[in-house]
Design a protein around this motif. Structure first.
Motif, PDB file in Angstrom:
ATOM      1  N   PRO A 174     -90.507  74.555  72.620  1.00  0.00           N
ATOM      2  CA  PRO A 174     -90.589  74.710  74.154  1.00  0.00           C
ATOM      3  C   PRO A 174     -89.606  75.498  74.718  1.00  0.00           C
ATOM      4  N   LEU A 228     -90.597  79.266  74.582  1.00  0.00           N
ATOM      5  CA  LEU A 228     -91.734  79.238  75.472  1.00  0.00           C
ATOM      6  C   LEU A 228     -91.192  79.490  76.967  1.00  0.00           C
ATOM      7  N   LEU A 248     -92.942  67.452  72.196  1.00  0.00           N
ATOM      8  CA  LEU A 248     -93.694  68.432  72.410  1.00  0.00           C
ATOM      9  C   LEU A 248     -93.744  69.602  71.620  1.00  0.00           C
ATOM     10  N   GLY A 249     -92.623  70.069  70.592  1.00  0.00           N
ATOM     11  CA  GLY A 249     -92.837  71.169  69.725  1.00  0.00           C
ATOM     12  C   GLY A 249     -93.863  70.718  68.522  1.00  0.00           C
ATOM     13  N   TRP A 257     -96.353  68.618  69.003  1.00  0.00           N
ATOM     14  CA  TRP A 257     -97.789  68.707  69.428  1.00  0.00           C
ATOM     15  C   TRP A 257     -98.204  70.235  69.369  1.00  0.00           C
ATOM     16  N   LEU A 258     -97.177  70.953  69.997  1.00  0.00           N
ATOM     17  CA  LEU A 258     -97.537  72.419  70.287  1.00  0.00           C
ATOM     18  C   LEU A 258     -97.997  73.168  68.975  1.00  0.00           C
ATOM     19  N   LEU A 287    -101.370  71.893  68.147  1.00  0.00           N
ATOM     20  CA  LEU A 287    -102.285  72.509  69.124  1.00  0.00           C
ATOM     21  C   LEU A 287    -102.450  74.142  68.668  1.00  0.00           C
ATOM     22  N   GLY A 288    -101.410  75.016  68.479  1.00  0.00           N
ATOM     23  CA  GLY A 288    -101.297  75.947  68.298  1.00  0.00           C
ATOM     24  C   GLY A 288    -102.210  76.484  67.116  1.00  0.00           C
TER      25      GLY A 288
END
Length: 785
Positions: A457, A460, A565-566, A568-569, A572-573
């Motif tokens: 995060p 990004l 968040l990391g 999940w990212l 998802l990524g």
């Protein structure tokens, strides 16, 4: 599209040979009884196309080649050599179609999972130009190869973390976790009531099948893609060494090095799996009161693994690329025995671990923190050393156009290591969250992997800030360029919307030149946050939210949010990565978006990592070289090598591979070419000013076309004094500002495409042919209205 028996123009069917029994005379005339004829060999660029579009005719015939890459002609031109009188005022067009080397079925999208390997392989070719520094250059290549080896170990270690630690050791050993996943029942002590597979060592031995299969799959893909893409032998001609290594006879045939690296990396992967299985069993046997025989056997196996690791590093360090001659030899004993020995050790280790050990229970984590921490430190040290070597090379031969002042290679190596770490950490964290629904039954992945996933995060955020700054600069440049657009079209009715659109496209095209800035920001952020993540994991031994548990509430909240968040990212990524890759091979528009980066990455031979996606140029460059050499020898004609975008890079590489007498018959026409704008800046040792200047001198003549609206192509910037200028003045785009008798409808802004639609294309091709034939009159000037 029609097909004809494969043949070479002017000769019988079958494979051409370099030593033609009746070659063309070197004085510039054709063989006796065979009038000269001119040929235009078209090479397409990124994204691919069809022969019909390249030749502007739906009826095309394959002259030579196969379903992967081939040369096509229009049906009416198949027998052009037997009718030279019909082609006195125009060349015979041919199209070399190579798009199936980089695209094809959707399964090739899985190559995107090998992106870290491809990126570190790029770092090998991005070194600064150097003169009389062979040892430093070899040391640079050695450091990159070692960085590639650490990525293989990291990749397999991440698989071991998921299969052995999280699944077999942690989840299967905890009753609550095993009950949530019924497929683990037969290896769970509670679920199987102490069954045979419930012993920790046997669970680990069974789980080791997954990373072992992954390693074998990587070996198989590397071996298979070598046979399919890179096994084309170069012509056995006495090619003169050029001013760049791309002209060396063995540059596009590195069979021996790839085979050695494939054996070493396969052995490294198998040894990594063996170490992951051996470590907990040996630690249990070394405890006070452990079985002396098992303890001695564990120490013996540990020594064997260390010896195997030393052998792998020695193989990687011992030999680099040999480009002076085609490297056709193989170290057969090493290539076969090194992986076999590693596999034998793995089998012995699994048997050792599966031995019954009363009282052995799985608890806590395996030694993942030590493994991943050591890999991170090793990669950091290699990147720093690589940066020092690159600075030394750049200092001795500065090039102001080189990206990042010669630090492009170390920066890309850093990004490859960071990408590997983030993918490993994110996947491990995602699997841990899936296995442990409550978040309390199992310890989870090593804390370092959690820290690495948590830095995504903030990275990004910094990247978005850089993009926002670039957007602001682009907007300013677009507004400033509107006046220039109006000045270029005097007397035209003012069209504010049209002017804004043209200026905006020009400003967007300039973003390509800002890539070094983005890479610099990304690398600096990655280096700082990566070092912070490593320090935080080693200092606290806790996850980010655990380390910030006693901090202020905003700090703890930020750490907790970044960690969640990391994870999940990355999950998802990972899904978007594969989906985007599949779409890129089905949708032409999506492929053009990422095609330039992918085609640049797979243009270069696998010199640092054998598991990188295959190099299509090791097939395409010999194809073009064979075609040009054999055609000019058979016919004595002259040839215009016409390359668009990435095709111009292939054309330049093929021209360097020709002998001087053949190059004297070849004119080079490039358009939308990234030769200097991309390759010259990021790969200065191979496409720097000296190398491009030498190419200008080596070929008969060269002309380059580009547009200010093109985000990829640009001038080649060759200094004067070597004959006529290479760069044509920037082409107008659009061809007409408003509606004219020639363009009654609004002319499109072409950007990177349709260079043949510009009248300058045909004019420059005629001038090149006239310069190839000095006895022929030049092209007539166009009548003015």
């Amino acid at each position: 599209m029609e097909r004809a028996p494969e043949r070479t123009a002017g000769g019988p069917a079958g494979r051409p040979t370099a030593k033609d029994p009746a070659p063309a005379r070197r004085g510039g005339t054709a063989p006796a009884g065979l009038p000269e004829i001119d040929l235009e060999l078209l090479v397409h660029g990124v994204g691919g196309t069809t022969p019909g579009k390249m030749l502007d005719d739906p009826r095309t015939v394959r002259i030579t080649g196969d379903g992967t890459a081939a040369v096509f002609r229009r049906a009416e031109d198949v027998d052009a050599e037997s009718r030279p009188g019909d082609y006195r005022d125009r060349p015979v067009p041919e199209a070399y179609v190579w798009c199936n080397l980089t695209s094809g079925n959707a399964s090739r999208a899985l190559w995107l999972l090998l992106l870290p390997f491809m990126v570190v392989n790029l770092a090998h070719w991005m070194r600064p130009a150097a003169q009389d520094r062979p040892r430093t250059v070899r040391f640079y290549g050695l450091l990159v190869r070692l960085a590639g080896l650490t990525l293989t170990v990291l990749f397999v270690a991440a698989a071991c973390e998921v299969a052995l630690d999280l699944t077999a050791w942690q989840c299967a050993g905890v009753t609550a976790c095993a009950r949530r996943h019924s497929w683990l029942g037969f290896v769970s002590p509670a679920g199987s009531h102490g069954g045979w597979w419930s012993v920790p060592g046997r669970r680990l031995a069974l789980a080791a099948l997954a990373p072992t299969a992954l390693t074998v799959l990587l070996w198989y893909l590397s071996h298979r893609t070598w046979s399919a893409y890179e096994s084309t032998r170069p012509m056995t001609l006495d090619a003169e060494p050029g001013h760049t290594s791309l002209g060396s006879p063995g540059f596009w045939y590195g069979r021996r090095l790839v085979a050695r690296l494939r054996a070493a990396h396969t052995a490294a992967g198998l040894l990594t799996v063996a170490a992951a299985v051996l470590a907990p069993a040996a630690a249990f046997d070394r405890r006070p009161g452990g079985a002396a025989v098992l303890d001695a056997l564990g120490r013996l196996l540990t020594g064997a693994l260390v010896a195997g690791a030393v052998a792998v590093v020695w193989v990687v360090c011992r030999r680099g690329r040999t480009e002076d001659l085609p490297d056709q030899e193989l170290d057969r004993h090493l290539v076969r025995r090194l992986p076999l020995v590693a596999l034998t050790l793995l089998v012995l280790v699994t048997l050792y671990a599966a031995w019954s050990r009363p009282g052995w229970r799985s608890a806590g984590r395996l030694a993942g923190d030590t493994t991943f921490g050591g890999l991170a430190l090793a990669q950091g040290a290699l990147v720093v050393a690589l940066g020092l070597v690159a600075l030394d090379l750049y200092r001795r031969l500065p090039d102001p156009r080189a990206a990042m002042r010669g630090l492009g290679g170390p920066a890309v190596a850093l990004l490859a290591c960071a990408l590997g770490g983030v993918m490993s950490g994110g996947v491990a964290q995602r699997v841990a969250d899936w296995l442990d629904g409550t978040g309390a039954s199992v310890p989870g992945p090593p804390v370092l992997l959690t820290w690495q996933a948590s830095v995504i995060p903030p990275v990004l955020v910094v990247l978005l800030a850089a993009v926002a700054w670039l957007s602001w600069r682009t907007s300013r440049l677009s507004r400033a360029d509107r006046a220039a657009v109006d000045r270029e079209h005097p007397g035209e009715p003012e069209d504010i919307a049209r002017t804004r659109r043209i200026a905006r496209v020009r400003a967007m095209a300039v973003l390509t030149d800002r890539t070094p800035f983005v890479v610099t920001v990304l690398c600096a952020t990655t280096l700082v946050l990566g070092a912070g993540a490593l320090a935080g994991a080693l200092a606290t031994g806790k996850t980010p939210d655990g380390a910030a548990d006693r901090a202020y509430a905003p700090v703890h909240g930020a750490a907790e949010a970044s960690q969640a968040l990391g994870s999940w990212l990355v999950g998802l990524g990972f899904i978007l990565f594969v989906t985007w890759g599949r779409r890129a091979y089905k949708d032409a528009a999506a492929r053009r978006t990422i095609g330039i980066l992918w085609d640049v990455g797979t243009f270069w031979p696998r010199a640092a990592h054998p598991f990188a996606p295959p190099c299509y140029a090791e097939r395409a460059v010999p194809d073009l070289t064979w075609r040009m050499d054999t055609w000019t020898r058979r016919t004595g004609g002259r040839l215009v090598l016409s390359g668009h975008s990435q095709g111009s890079v292939l054309a330049a590489a093929a021209a360097w591979q020709l002998t001087p007498p053949v190059r004297a018959r070849v004119a080079l026409l490039t358009y939308g070419s990234p030769l200097e704008r991309l390759y010259g800046r990021w790969f200065p040792a191979h496409f720097g000013p000296a190398q491009l200047g030498a190419l200008h001198r080596d070929v008969a003549c060269w002309r380059n076309l580009y547009r200010p609206t093109d985000p990829i192509g640009g001038p080649v910037r060759i200094a004067g004094g070597d004959g006529p200028e290479v760069d044509h003045p920037p082409l107008k785009d659009p061809l007409a500002y408003g509606r004219t008798p020639g363009h009654p409808l609004p002319a499109p802004i072409l950007g990177h495409s349709d260079y043949q639609a510009d009248p300058a294309f045909a004019e420059e091709r005629e001038r090149l042919l006239a310069r190839l034939r000095p006895d022929m009159p030049g092209p007539r000037p166009r009548p003015t209205a």
